[in-house]
Design an enzyme around this catalytic site. Structure first.
Site, PDB file in Angstrom:
ATOM      1  CB  SER A 135      -0.863  -0.169   1.249  1.00 32.03           C
ATOM      2  OG  SER A 135      -1.584   1.033   1.489  1.00 32.03           O
ATOM      3  CE  LYS A 161      -4.719   0.214   0.551  1.00 33.67           C
ATOM      4  NZ  LYS A 161      -5.405  -0.561   1.568  1.00 33.67           N
ATOM      5  CE  LYS A 163      -4.037   3.621   2.105  1.00 33.67           C
ATOM      6  NZ  LYS A 163      -5.262   3.447   2.909  1.00 33.67           N
ATOM      7  CG  ASP A 188      -7.761   2.304   0.780  1.00 31.43           C
ATOM      8  OD1 ASP A 188      -8.853   2.973   0.735  1.00 31.43           O
ATOM      9  OD2 ASP A 188      -7.251   1.844   1.723  1.00 31.43           O
ATOM     10  CD  GLU A 213      -8.896  -0.818   0.769  1.00 32.43           C
ATOM     11  OE1 GLU A 213      -7.973  -1.087  -0.026  1.00 32.43           O
ATOM     12  OE2 GLU A 213      -8.822  -0.880   2.228  1.00 32.43           O
ATOM     13  CG  ASP A 238     -10.431  -1.017   5.000  1.00 32.16           C
ATOM     14  OD1 ASP A 238     -10.602  -1.415   6.163  1.00 32.16           O
ATOM     15  OD2 ASP A 238      -9.339  -0.389   4.963  1.00 32.16           O
ATOM     16  CE  LYS A 262      -7.062  -2.306   6.652  1.00 34.76           C
ATOM     17  NZ  LYS A 262      -7.172  -0.798   6.927  1.00 34.76           N
ATOM     18  N   GLY A 290      -3.852  -4.210   5.922  1.00 33.32           N
ATOM     19  CA  GLY A 290      -3.045  -3.910   7.072  1.00 33.32           C
ATOM     20  C   GLY A 290      -3.076  -2.727   7.561  1.00 33.32           C
TER      21      GLY A 290
HETATM   22  O1  OSB Z   1      -7.097   1.818   4.690  1.00 35.20           O
HETATM   23  O2  OSB Z   1      -6.039   0.080   4.420  1.00 35.20           O
HETATM   24  C1  OSB Z   1      -6.019   0.989   4.751  1.00 35.20           C
HETATM   25  C2  OSB Z   1      -2.810   1.858   6.922  1.00 35.20           C
HETATM   26  C3  OSB Z   1      -3.538   2.558   8.038  1.00 35.20           C
HETATM   27  C4  OSB Z   1      -4.772   2.699   8.013  1.00 35.20           C
HETATM   28  C5  OSB Z   1      -5.832   2.278   7.008  1.00 35.20           C
HETATM   29  C6  OSB Z   1      -5.280   1.727   5.686  1.00 35.20           C
HETATM   30  C7  OSB Z   1      -3.714   1.580   5.789  1.00 35.20           C
HETATM   31  C8  OSB Z   1      -2.885   0.887   4.836  1.00 35.20           C
HETATM   32  C9  OSB Z   1      -1.656   0.287   4.966  1.00 35.20           C
HETATM   33  O3  OSB Z   1      -3.383   0.691   3.678  1.00 35.20           O
HETATM   34  C10 OSB Z   1      -1.726  -1.296   4.818  1.00 35.20           C
HETATM   35  C11 OSB Z   1      -0.250  -1.795   5.207  1.00 35.20           C
HETATM   36  O4  OSB Z   1      -0.145  -2.068   6.612  1.00 35.20           O
HETATM   37  O5  OSB Z   1       0.634  -2.001   4.529  1.00 35.20           O
HETATM   38 MG    MG Z   2      -8.441   0.815   3.279  1.00 34.21          MG
END
Ligand code: OSB
Ligand code: MG
Length: 371
Positions: A135, A161, A163, A188, A213, A238, A262, A290
């Site tokens: 991510s 992924k 953001k 995401d 996402e 999510d 998660k 994650g």
């Molecule tokens: O939305 O998936 C998410 C990290 C913190 C809070 C929300 C998210 C995330 C990530 C990180 O996308 C994923 C990772 O742990 O590598």
């Molecule tokens: Mg997410």
């Protein structure tokens, strides 16, 4: 097993690089580690609550409060049958799944160790390596993002992924897509959009994305259903999915076609497995998300991702993607885009207790008065 003692500590662990999402950023994680003691065995787990309430209302601080005031007192001295019993005993607390999950997960570790099973075996998964992804947070420029993505693809990650947020979306993703035409990309939004952005989100359909996402509000399954109807790209939820009941409702309404699981967000491994089973039975793909976990939390994610319905690479990256040095030995590695679940008992990696002591900001132990 009788829970004789419990320990909670907060550690601070600086990220190698700032991780930015639509609702905020993190440069240093404030992680709670819990340890359960029963019958001479120990179980570890990590609470995934974040530093600020942007992703969830839970924070490191609320989790500390709820664990120490309401959850740990229920378990202390109790004769528990296993993780399902722990989950049941904590179910009177409304919400706070991340706080509840870490105790349930510590019990999974404890029980797996007692039975001499790896966590992957204990949850009913396999010991086989699983494909993983990464991510990538919001970057200062599209050029920097393209460089980052190139680096991760070269490392072999099987899913990338990105953001996104309003103002950093279609054009930014297109810039990446143009450089990497065949890459397995997804985005995401962490709830940064509303239905009024429908046309903008529909432009994502031309970018060959695996999914989008959590585009809309965490508590609006109805609007996600309306959005999914007007998009070709699958919506993945999510934040909206906190239980198997939420998953069932979301699928019933057509709010998504994919679910990110998660363990912390849904209250533990038992709940994760119920969501997995429900989706697997309906042919709905799931993957493991994650929360920038240390090696302790990562061990649970990789074990969960060995279940058969996890057909999409998870946000489960190598320790060094996050940390200068992880708090477990050995660290988690990714080879050719695959991660192998540890085969030793329980989480299968050893928390580095000396290092953890050095990183500790505060610690509480039960029964009170010890150490
Ligand atoms: O939305 O998936 C998410 C990290 C913190 C809070 C929300 C998210 C995330 C990530 C990180 O996308 C994923 C990772 O742990 O590598
Ligand atoms: Mg997410």
């Amino acid at each position: 097993m009788k829970i004789d003692a419990v320990e909670v500590r907060e550690i601070r662990l600086p990220l190698r690089e700032r991780f930015e999402i639509s609702s905020g950023y993190s440069e240093e994680r404030r992680i709670l580690l819990v340890r359960l003691h029963a019958d001479g065995e120990t179980g570890w787990a990590e609470c995934v609550a974040g530093e600020d309430p942007g992703y969830s209302y839970e924070t490191t601080e609320t989790a500390w409060h709820v664990l120490s005031q309401f959850l740990i007192p229920v378990l202390l001295g109790a004769e528990v049958e296993g993780p399902a019993d722990v989950e049941r005993r904590l179910s009177h607390v409304r919400g706070h799944p991340m706080a509840r999950a870490c105790l349930e997960m510590a019990c999974w570790d404890l029980e797996a160790r007692r039975r001499g099973l790896s966590l992957a075996e204990a949850v009913g998964g396999s010991g086989d390596p699983v494909p993983v992804g990464v991510s990538v947070g919001l970057q200062k420029s599209d050029g920097l993002l393209v460089d980052k993505v190139g680096g991760f693809l070269a490392e072999g990650y099987r899913k990338i992924k990105l953001k996104i947020k309003p103002g950093r979306d279609v054009e930014m993703v297109r810039a990446v897509r143009e450089v990497f035409p065949g890459a397995p990309l997804m985005v995401d939004a962490n709830s940064a959009y509303t239905l009024a952005d429908r046309d903008r989100l529909a432009q994502m359909d031309d970018l060959d994305l695996l999914m989008i996402e959590q585009p809309l509000a965490w508590d609006d399954l109805h609007e996600h259903a309306r959005l999914q109807q007007s998009l070709e790209t699958p919506v993945c939820l999510d934040e909206s999915i906190r239980s198997a009941g939420d998953a069932e409702l979301a699928l019933e309404l057509g709010s998504c076609r994919i679910i990110n699981i998660k363990p912390g967000r849904v209250g533990g491994l038992g709940s994760s497995r119920r969501i997995h089973d429900l989706c697997h039975a309906r042919g709905v793909p799931v993957w493991c998300g994650g929360m920038l976990e240390s090696g302790v939390g990562r061990a649970f994610n990789i074990a969960l991702a060995t279940l058969p319905g996890f057909t999409i690479p998870g946000d489960i990256s190598a320790s060094r993607r996050y940390w200068e040095r992880d708090i477990v030995d050995p660290e988690f590695e990714v080879v050719d885009g695959m991660m192998t679940p540890p085969s030793g008992p329980g989480i299968g990696v050893a928390p580095d207790e000396r290092r953890i002591d050095e990183l500790t900001m505060r610690v509480a132990r039960w029964p009170r008065g010890r150490g």
